[in-house]
Structures are given as structure tokens and as C-alpha cells.
Design a protein around this motif. Structure first.
Motif, PDB file in Angstrom:
ATOM      1  N   ALA A 272       7.097  10.507   0.276  1.00 18.17           N
ATOM      2  CA  ALA A 272       8.041  10.639   1.376  1.00 18.17           C
ATOM      3  C   ALA A 272       7.447   9.932   2.583  1.00 18.17           C
ATOM      4  N   LEU A 273       8.287   9.563   3.512  1.00 17.48           N
ATOM      5  CA  LEU A 273       7.788   8.919   4.727  1.00 17.48           C
ATOM      6  C   LEU A 273       7.116   9.946   5.618  1.00 17.48           C
ATOM      7  N   MET A 274       6.049   9.526   6.253  1.00 15.78           N
ATOM      8  CA  MET A 274       5.322  10.408   7.162  1.00 15.78           C
ATOM      9  C   MET A 274       5.430   9.837   8.563  1.00 15.78           C
ATOM     10  N   ALA A 275       5.751  10.700   9.504  1.00 17.12           N
ATOM     11  CA  ALA A 275       5.782  10.273  10.898  1.00 17.12           C
ATOM     12  C   ALA A 275       4.350  10.235  11.421  1.00 17.12           C
TER      13      ALA A 275
ATOM     14  N   TYR B 256       3.550 -11.893  12.912  1.00 20.15           N
ATOM     15  CA  TYR B 256       4.354 -10.878  13.579  1.00 20.15           C
ATOM     16  C   TYR B 256       5.827 -11.254  13.418  1.00 20.15           C
ATOM     17  N   VAL B 257       6.625 -10.338  12.846  1.00 27.31           N
ATOM     18  CA  VAL B 257       8.041 -10.616  12.619  1.00 27.31           C
ATOM     19  C   VAL B 257       8.956  -9.700  13.436  1.00 27.31           C
ATOM     20  N   GLY B 258       8.360  -8.925  14.346  1.00 23.25           N
ATOM     21  CA  GLY B 258       9.154  -8.076  15.235  1.00 23.25           C
ATOM     22  C   GLY B 258      10.018  -7.085  14.486  1.00 23.25           C
ATOM     23  N   ASP B 259      11.273  -6.931  14.950  1.00 23.57           N
ATOM     24  CA  ASP B 259      12.164  -5.932  14.342  1.00 23.57           C
ATOM     25  C   ASP B 259      12.803  -6.438  13.043  1.00 23.57           C
TER      26      ASP B 259
ATOM     27  N   ALA C   8       9.926  -1.267  12.150  1.00 22.51           N
ATOM     28  CA  ALA C   8      11.027  -0.874  11.269  1.00 22.51           C
ATOM     29  C   ALA C   8      11.481   0.519  11.670  1.00 22.51           C
ATOM     30  N   THR C   9      12.775   0.757  11.560  1.00 21.28           N
ATOM     31  CA  THR C   9      13.296   2.093  11.812  1.00 21.28           C
ATOM     32  C   THR C   9      12.954   2.982  10.629  1.00 21.28           C
ATOM     33  N   LEU C  10      13.111   4.282  10.797  1.00 20.13           N
ATOM     34  CA  LEU C  10      12.867   5.220   9.711  1.00 20.13           C
ATOM     35  C   LEU C  10      13.781   4.915   8.530  1.00 20.13           C
ATOM     36  N   GLU C  11      15.042   4.618   8.790  1.00 20.67           N
ATOM     37  CA  GLU C  11      15.981   4.292   7.718  1.00 20.67           C
ATOM     38  C   GLU C  11      15.574   3.007   6.991  1.00 20.67           C
ATOM     39  N   GLU C  12      15.131   2.002   7.737  1.00 23.31           N
ATOM     40  CA  GLU C  12      14.674   0.760   7.107  1.00 23.31           C
ATOM     41  C   GLU C  12      13.452   1.025   6.237  1.00 23.31           C
TER      42      GLU C  12
ATOM     43  N   ILE D  13       8.980  -1.445  -2.393  1.00 27.66           N
ATOM     44  CA  ILE D  13       8.202  -2.388  -1.598  1.00 27.66           C
ATOM     45  C   ILE D  13       7.073  -1.622  -0.917  1.00 27.66           C
ATOM     46  N   GLU D  14       5.841  -2.015  -1.201  1.00 25.26           N
ATOM     47  CA  GLU D  14       4.692  -1.319  -0.624  1.00 25.26           C
ATOM     48  C   GLU D  14       4.390  -1.839   0.779  1.00 25.26           C
ATOM     49  N   PHE D  15       4.151  -0.920   1.676  1.00 26.48           N
ATOM     50  CA  PHE D  15       3.772  -1.238   3.049  1.00 26.48           C
ATOM     51  C   PHE D  15       3.062  -0.020   3.606  1.00 26.48           C
ATOM     52  N   MET D  16       2.450  -0.180   4.741  1.00 31.80           N
ATOM     53  CA  MET D  16       1.797   0.955   5.386  1.00 31.80           C
ATOM     54  C   MET D  16       1.825   0.754   6.889  1.00 31.80           C
ATOM     55  N   PRO D  17       1.856   1.846   7.631  1.00 28.54           N
ATOM     56  CA  PRO D  17       1.820   1.703   9.093  1.00 28.54           C
ATOM     57  C   PRO D  17       0.449   1.227   9.550  1.00 28.54           C
ATOM     58  N   ILE D  18       0.454   0.426  10.585  1.00 30.24           N
ATOM     59  CA  ILE D  18      -0.789  -0.034  11.198  1.00 30.24           C
ATOM     60  C   ILE D  18      -1.017   0.830  12.432  1.00 30.24           C
ATOM     61  N   PRO D  19      -2.177   1.458  12.543  1.00 24.37           N
ATOM     62  CA  PRO D  19      -2.397   2.292  13.724  1.00 24.37           C
ATOM     63  C   PRO D  19      -2.399   1.472  15.004  1.00 24.37           C
TER      64      PRO D  19
END
Length: 141
Positions: free
Chosen positions: A46-49, A89-92, A115-119, A128-134
């Protein structure tokens, strides 16, 4: 170790600790990941905030850090900087560009953006694997 928020097919939410995405995928494939509430093996990440701290809370955290934590934080900052230096960097347009790369419509390369939560949920659903960058505030030394 990485803590993942997990959810089963019956929408029971729980957490699990793994060495990384590959470790989670391997354990899931072997049937080692199951819901503690119902026993279902149909479990997804699940997505984590991200945790957001206020300046006051940040001061308390800074005071509580020992040398090991300060070193780990420095390594996280260095990793985030290295990712940004070696990615576009690809912005939004992050979700759109990540899909293009995943499906071979654009050249494979490292990207980062917003990216928005929905995106983000859509990217997870598409595999598609990705991860947040701190993101860190500037040091105040």
C-alpha cells in the motif's frame, strides 16, 4: 530494512519489514507473506504517506540523535543528492514519464519529480517500481 504498509484482498491493512522491494517480491512469490487477520496470501504494498515534521518536532529529533543516527541521516542526504544528480527532473509529469519508460515508449533512464497520491496508486497497480526520495531542509549549522 524497509517498512512496507501492506493490504490484503480483504482490505486488512498491516505492516511488514523487508530488506527491500526484491525481498518482498521473493517472499510473496514463495507464499511467505500473508495477512495476520485473515491469512490471505493475496497481499500488495500500500502507499505510505511520508512523515512530515514541524520545526519544533525537528529540534526534538535532532537532540535525540546519536552518532549512528546522524551518520545514517547523512547517508540518506547523500543518496538523495546522488539520485537527483544522476536523474532527469520531470516535474509533475513523473507518472506519465515513468509509464513511458516502463512500457518502452521512452529511453530507460532515471527520473524524479512529483506525483499525486492517485497517480502513485496507478503506478503501483501497473507494476511500476518507484520510491519516494527524501527531502531535507537545509542544515542550520
Amino acid at each position: 530494512m524497509i517498512r512496507f504498509s501492506l493490504i490484503c484482498e480483504h482490505e486488512h491493512e498491516f505492516e511488514g519489514w523487508f530488506r527491500g522491494n526484491d525481498d518482498f517480491d521473493m517472499q510473496k512469490k514463495r507464499g511467505f507473506v500473508d495477512c495476520p487477520a485473515c491469512g490471505s496470501h493475496k497481499v500488495e504494498k500500500a502507499l505510505m504517506a511520508p512523515a512530515v515534521s514541524t520545526a519544533r518536532k525537528q529540534e526534538k529529533i535532532a537532540l535525540a540523535m546519536g552518532d549512528a543516527q546522524k551518520q545514517a541521516l547523512a547517508q540518506l542526504k547523500a543518496m538523495a543528492e546522488k539520485v537527483r544528480e544522476n536523474a532527469d527532473y520531470v516535474g509533475d509529469k513523473f507518472a506519465e514519464e515513468a509509464r513511458k519508460i516502463h512500457f518502452g515508449e521512452s529511453d530507460a533512464r532515471g527520473i524524479y519529480g512529483e506525483a499525486t497520491l492517485e497517480e502513485a496508486k496507478g503506478l503501483v497497480e501497473d507494476g511500476i517500481e518507484f520510491m519516494p526520495i527524501p527531502s531535507f531542509p537545509d542544515d542550520r549549522n
